[in-house]
Design a protein around this motif. Structure first.
Motif, mmCIF file in Angstrom:
data_model
loop_
_atom_site.group_PDB
_atom_site.id
_atom_site.type_symbol
_atom_site.label_atom_id
_atom_site.label_comp_id
_atom_site.label_asym_id
_atom_site.label_seq_id
_atom_site.Cartn_x
_atom_site.Cartn_y
_atom_site.Cartn_z
ATOM 1 N N PHE A 425 21.479 -2.917 81.679
ATOM 2 C CA PHE A 425 21.720 -2.452 80.318
ATOM 3 C C PHE A 425 20.667 -3.006 79.358
ATOM 4 C CE2 PHE A 425 26.488 -2.505 81.490
ATOM 5 C CZ PHE A 425 26.324 -1.328 82.196
ATOM 6 N N THR A 427 19.290 -4.855 76.013
ATOM 7 C CA THR A 427 19.800 -6.086 75.393
ATOM 8 C C THR A 427 20.756 -5.799 74.249
ATOM 9 O OG1 THR A 427 17.779 -7.280 75.992
ATOM 10 C CG2 THR A 427 19.126 -8.217 74.234
ATOM 11 N N LEU A 428 20.458 -4.799 73.442
ATOM 12 C CA LEU A 428 21.333 -4.485 72.316
ATOM 13 C C LEU A 428 22.715 -4.062 72.795
ATOM 14 C CD1 LEU A 428 21.590 -4.223 69.260
ATOM 15 C CD2 LEU A 428 20.767 -1.852 69.454
ATOM 16 N N LEU A 429 22.771 -3.295 73.873
ATOM 17 C CA LEU A 429 24.059 -2.873 74.422
ATOM 18 C C LEU A 429 24.814 -4.075 74.985
ATOM 19 C CD1 LEU A 429 26.074 -0.674 75.165
ATOM 20 C CD2 LEU A 429 24.754 -0.281 77.265
ATOM 21 N N ARG A 430 24.107 -4.972 75.623
ATOM 22 C CA ARG A 430 24.765 -6.185 76.139
ATOM 23 C C ARG A 430 25.398 -6.979 74.994
ATOM 24 N NH1 ARG A 430 19.381 -7.870 79.452
ATOM 25 N NH2 ARG A 430 19.723 -6.690 81.379
ATOM 26 N N TYR A 431 24.647 -7.144 73.936
ATOM 27 C CA TYR A 431 25.160 -7.892 72.792
ATOM 28 C C TYR A 431 26.376 -7.203 72.181
ATOM 29 C CZ TYR A 431 25.501 -9.763 68.089
ATOM 30 O OH TYR A 431 25.973 -10.307 66.925
ATOM 31 N N ASP A 432 26.317 -5.883 72.038
ATOM 32 C CA ASP A 432 27.431 -5.147 71.462
ATOM 33 C C ASP A 432 28.674 -5.245 72.342
ATOM 34 O OD1 ASP A 432 26.043 -4.378 69.218
ATOM 35 O OD2 ASP A 432 25.398 -2.455 70.047
ATOM 36 N N MET A 433 28.490 -5.175 73.642
ATOM 37 C CA MET A 433 29.632 -5.288 74.552
ATOM 38 C C MET A 433 30.249 -6.677 74.478
ATOM 39 S SD MET A 433 28.172 -3.218 77.881
ATOM 40 C CE MET A 433 29.677 -3.431 78.825
#
Length: 438
Positions: A425, A427-433
């Motif tokens: 994924f 990085t931004l998606l990881r942070y959002d999750m």
């Protein structure tokens, strides 16, 4: 120097945030600005020395007088405490009074044990008989002795525990080198975990700290000592057993068969010694009460499978279905991921249980030197492989758990950044999750 700073910089503000109330005093204000830590969920704990005593009933700590009768519900009281986490140390964490919880017990459990009661059926609280192994009683008896039964010193003690646990977790992350250095700060930003540790005083905190210490030892191939610490964590709360299947597989990969047997014997010995006062008096009551794997949790308190009707939720068929799914997922991951380079799970098991290797390993069975140093090493495993296998195995168990309570978030929160960074994924998606998860 850069790596050392990467480890230390998330801890420094977290220490400031956890112990800020000690230095500056609690900011406790009657206010209409109320924001639950979990949205519509009742508060997870206390905001200061005058805060909600529901968990005090769980640990034997003294109940503040302003909250009404000892066995009555908490009176409405709006409180605000500064309890920011990590670099959010200046953020106010708004806390509402605790309305009780699924793990709520009474001082009768600890006090009954201290007064000499050894029948687990007679160690009861508001929610029924004691359901934790003997390690729970030893830990909270020690807390009651150290703090004199006061809530505020106990919160300070759990604040220290929080920092120790965070330090162990950061050590694991640095050794596995999966996350970039800046992402380590994400481990400090959960208000829920801060509340579970520093405010609510759950036994999950001690269990998970010991578990993380065991994982840190396993990274250095200290299997026997790691199993002893692991067994100590199980004696406080049995959720640690979710790590048992991947741990057993790693032991088979890293140790000789006799080494596995001696490590398991050491773990079993810990359980016997801790439970000895109860095993000598009322063994059946202790084993059936402390290690009841078939216990059904209350549907109201569960945050997992909440959409399932209560009659289905408490049925044996539903529990059996989840168990089958759990075993299937573990088997699939063991075959296609964890034993990928051994040719799959069946080939690996056949190679480990051949008569020749069993005969070869017998000679080292009684070696005292192997217990601490050599650990009957069969193969040195990669640190990242050990952590990944343990964390994924636990997360599979979390997914298939029939009932999860709010404090159970501490079981897997610290593994989420690791697991997310093992995915492709962005990085931004990881942070959002991670932010969405709490």
């Amino acid at each position: 120097m850069g790596r050392a700073w990467a480890v230390l910089w998330p801890i420094v503000p977290c220490i400031v945030s956890c112990f800020r109330p000690i230095v500056l005093g609690w900011v406790v204000l009657d206010s209409c600005w109320i924001r639950a830590v979990l949205g519509s969920v009742p508060c997870l704990g206390w905001a200061g020395p005058k805060s909600c005593p529901c968990r005090a009933r769980a640990t034997g700590l003294k109940r503040p007088a302003q909250h009404g009768p000892a066995n009555g519900p908490c009176q409405p009281r709006h409180e605000m405490g500064w309890a920011g986490l990590g670099w959010a140390a200046t953020w106010p964490c708004w806390v509402v009074p605790c309305l009780g919880g699924p793990a709520q017990l009474t001082p009768l459990m600890v006090n009954g044990f201290l007064e000499g009661e050894r029948d687990y059926r007679n160690l009861k609280g508001d929610t029924g008989p004691l359901v934790y192994p003997a390690g729970f009683l030893y830990v909270y008896s020690a807390i009651q002795f150290i703090t004199g039964g006061e809530v505020y010193p106990a919160q300070i003690l759990f604040g220290v525990l929080y920092i120790i646990n965070l330090g162990i977790i950061l050590y694991i992350y640095v050794k596995t080198d999966v996350l970039p250095w800046w992402a380590l700060s994400l481990l400090c930003l959960s208000k829920r975990v801060h509340s579970i540790f520093v405010l609510r005083l759950f036994n999950d905190c001690f269990a998970m700290t010991l578990l993380h210490a065991a994982v840190a030892l396993l990274l250095h191939q200290k299997w026997h000592l790691g199993l002893i610490i692991f067994s100590g964590a199980v004696s406080i709360k049995m959720n640690v057993l979710l790590y048992a299947p991947p741990l057993f597989l790693l032991m088979l990969k890293s140790m000789s068969i006799c080494g596995v047997i001696t490590a398991l014997a050491g773990a079993a010995l810990v359980q016997i010694l801790l439970g000895l006062p109860f095993l000598l008096s009322y063994p059946i009551a202790y084993i059936s009460g402390a290690f009841n794997l078939g216990r059904v949790f209350i549907h109201y308190w569960s945050v997992n499978f909440k959409f399932v009707p209560e009659d289905v939720f408490i049925s044996k068929e539903f529990a059996l279905s989840l168990l089958i799914v759990h075993l299937l997922l573990l088997t699939v991951f063991a075959h296609y991921r964890w034993c990928k380079y051994e040719g799959g799970l069946p080939n690996f098991l056949c190679s480990r249980f051949t008569p020749m290797k069993l005969k070869t390993s017998i000679s080292s069975f009684f070696s005292l030197n192997q217990f601490v140093y050599q650990n009957s090493t069969f193969q040195n495993l990669n640190k990242e492989h050990i952590a990944t296998t343990m964390f994924v195995g636990n997360f599979i168990g979390i997914i298939c758990a029939r009932s999860l309570h709010y404090q159970f978030y501490s079981w897997y929160f610290y593994t989420l950044p690791y697991l997310l960074w093992k995915t492709p994924f962005p990085t931004l998606l990881r942070y959002d999750m991670l932010r969405f998860s709490g």
